[in-house]
Design an enzyme around this catalytic site. Structure first.
Site, PDB file in Angstrom:
ATOM      1  N   GLU A  10       4.461   2.648  -0.676  1.00  0.00           N
ATOM      2  CA  GLU A  10       4.301   2.096   0.663  1.00  0.00           C
ATOM      3  C   GLU A  10       2.881   1.566   0.873  1.00  0.00           C
ATOM      4  O   GLU A  10       2.674   0.505   1.478  1.00  0.00           O
ATOM      5  CB  GLU A  10       4.619   3.163   1.713  1.00  0.00           C
ATOM      6  CG  GLU A  10       6.064   3.643   1.712  1.00  0.00           C
ATOM      7  CD  GLU A  10       6.291   4.792   0.739  1.00  0.00           C
ATOM      8  OE1 GLU A  10       5.422   5.022  -0.127  1.00  0.00           O
ATOM      9  OE2 GLU A  10       7.349   5.445   0.840  1.00  0.00           O
ATOM     10  N   GLY A  37      -4.221   3.558 -11.068  1.00  0.00           N
ATOM     11  CA  GLY A  37      -4.642   2.209 -10.710  1.00  0.00           C
ATOM     12  C   GLY A  37      -4.721   1.233 -11.856  1.00  0.00           C
ATOM     13  O   GLY A  37      -5.316   0.163 -11.710  1.00  0.00           O
TER      14      GLY A  37
END
Length: 436
Positions: free
Chosen positions: A61, A308
């Protein structure tokens, strides 16, 4: 009545909640440095400007909101943004990717005193809720203070929808606190209407409008030099059970593609130790990125248990299995792989991203596999047919490039509230200003 009973019950739970959160902190599931944010204690000063609060439950999200955040800050120079999430993984991702004028805090637990402390400090001008994490106290307390709430990218899983249908007295007031619910598709819009939402719109899935994942080019070149001409594929955003499947696929595919390198990128890097043990017990030679272990000619599996860097491994591999889909987790965003030139594979559990998966399938850019044997056959076929791989990757890029209209539609729906406290740049391009 039910929201009042829920509020009364949760008012008494603060001591137990502290014990629970401390246990999670010891397990590495809460950030020890910022633990008090879960109790509503601010970790930063409130900016002296209009503040938009965006709440996103977790990594998926939060990632979906990054493109929206960039556009909002670009178009509205007086706007500041607060993003809250509830997981350590999402916090670490956002720390590295949020732009200037945006900051992250952990969302307070859904207890009245902690929520009051949070709202007293931050005083948002507008609140955006992302997808489906509907905390009754937090939503109703925000609404009670006169803060407009908008649900964006709204989605309810089949199980959540069925559960809420048994509690209409709870979910009805919560959904009516939102000025508008912007659903991902017509089926989701129907669910929100049936459960009592005041106004429901359908604008599409914001995950389809996200920017390409970042890629560290020097790291990409360095890894490519180490891998050389070896065949490889990536199992990305994997959950428990899928790493074992990836190990079995490696054994099967390596028999016909010598020198195969399998890259595993777990959805939650904290599971790296357990995954490493499992892989080595199966006799595979593993190099761990988190430990700085290099890929050698003898490496079978590169365990990318860092945060990441998924874009790096999509760019490197060209063939991507997108996880959370061979186990019942609802799947993860397949457009992320498609944007970075991957032929996409996924399992049947794709409820979180069904529309994107369907669009890729129609374009011939993705393939559904049902188990380890099916995944092994699909990976082997793509490794053996460069043209097929290139055709699927090109089709995926075309499909994934169509999401910008969704972002424009969301910005247009938000404009009536944003214009009140953070007007657009007066010198901005007029077409862009109308869209924003």
């Amino acid at each position: 009545m039910l929201p009042l009973l829920y509020r009364a019950a949760t008012w008494l739970l603060a001591p137990l909640a502290i014990v629970y959160l401390k246990r999670r902190r010891k397990q590495g599931k809460e950030d020890a440095r910022r633990f008090r944010e879960r109790q509503g204690v601010p970790g930063a000063a409130r900016p002296r400007a209009a503040l938009l609060w965006i709440h996103a439950a977790s990594v998926g999200e939060a990632t979906a909101m990054l493109a929206l955040i960039e556009r909002l800050l670009q178009a509205r120079p007086t706007l500041e943004i607060l993003v809250t999430t509830g997981t350590v993984t999402s916090a670490r991702l956002l720390e590295s990717r949020l732009p200037a004028r945006a900051r992250h805090q952990f969302v307070p637990a859904d207890l009245p005193r902690w929520i009051a402390r949070f709202l007293d400090h931050w005083r948002p001008d507008l609140a955006l809720w992302v997808e489906s994490e509907l905390w009754p106290n937090l939503i109703l307390a925000t609404h009670a203070r006169g803060v407009p709430l908008v649900l964006v990218n709204g989605r309810l899983s089949t199980s959540s929808y069925a559960r809420w249908r048994w509690w209409p007295g709870m979910i009805g007031p919560v959904l009516r606190a939102f000025s508008v619910c912007l659903a991902q598709d017509e089926e989701q819009a129907r669910r929100f209407r049936e459960l009592g939402a005041r106004e429901v719109g359908m604008v599409g899935d914001l995950k389809a409008a996200a920017a390409a994942l970042p890629v560290d080019r020097p790291q990409l070149e360095q890894l490519a030099r180490r891998i050389k001409e070896r065949p490889l594929w990536v199992a990305a955003s994997t959950h428990a059970g899928e790493e074992d499947i990836a190990a079995r696929v490696h054994r099967h595919v390596a028999a016909s593609h010598p020198g195969l390198l399998t890259i595993i990128v777990p959805r939650h890097p904290a599971r790296g130790d357990a995954i490493h043990v499992m892989l080595t017990e199966r006799g595979l030679r593993v190099a761990r990125r988190r430990c700085g272990e290099p890929i050698t000619d003898q490496t079978d599996v590169y365990l990318a248990d860092t945060m990441g860097e998924l874009g790096l491994f999509y760019s490197l591999a060209g063939i991507a299995f997108v996880g959370g889909s061979l186990v019942a987790k609802g799947g993860h965003n397949p457009f992320e792989a498609a944007r970075l030139d991957c032929a996409v594979l996924h399992g049947p559990h794709i409820g979180n991203c069904a529309r994107m998966a369907a669009e890729l399938a129609v374009a011939g850019a993705a393939e559904t596999v049902s188990d380890a044997d099916g995944l092994a056959r699909a990976v082997s076929a793509l490794l053996g047919d460069w043209c097929l791989r290139a055709e699927r990757a090109a089709a995926g890029r075309r499909v994934a490039a169509t999401g910008s209209d969704i972002l424009d539609a969301v910005l247009m729906r938000l404009a009536p509230w944003l214009d009140r406290f953070a007007p657009p740049e007066v010198h901005a391009d007029p077409v862009r200003r109308l869209r924003a």
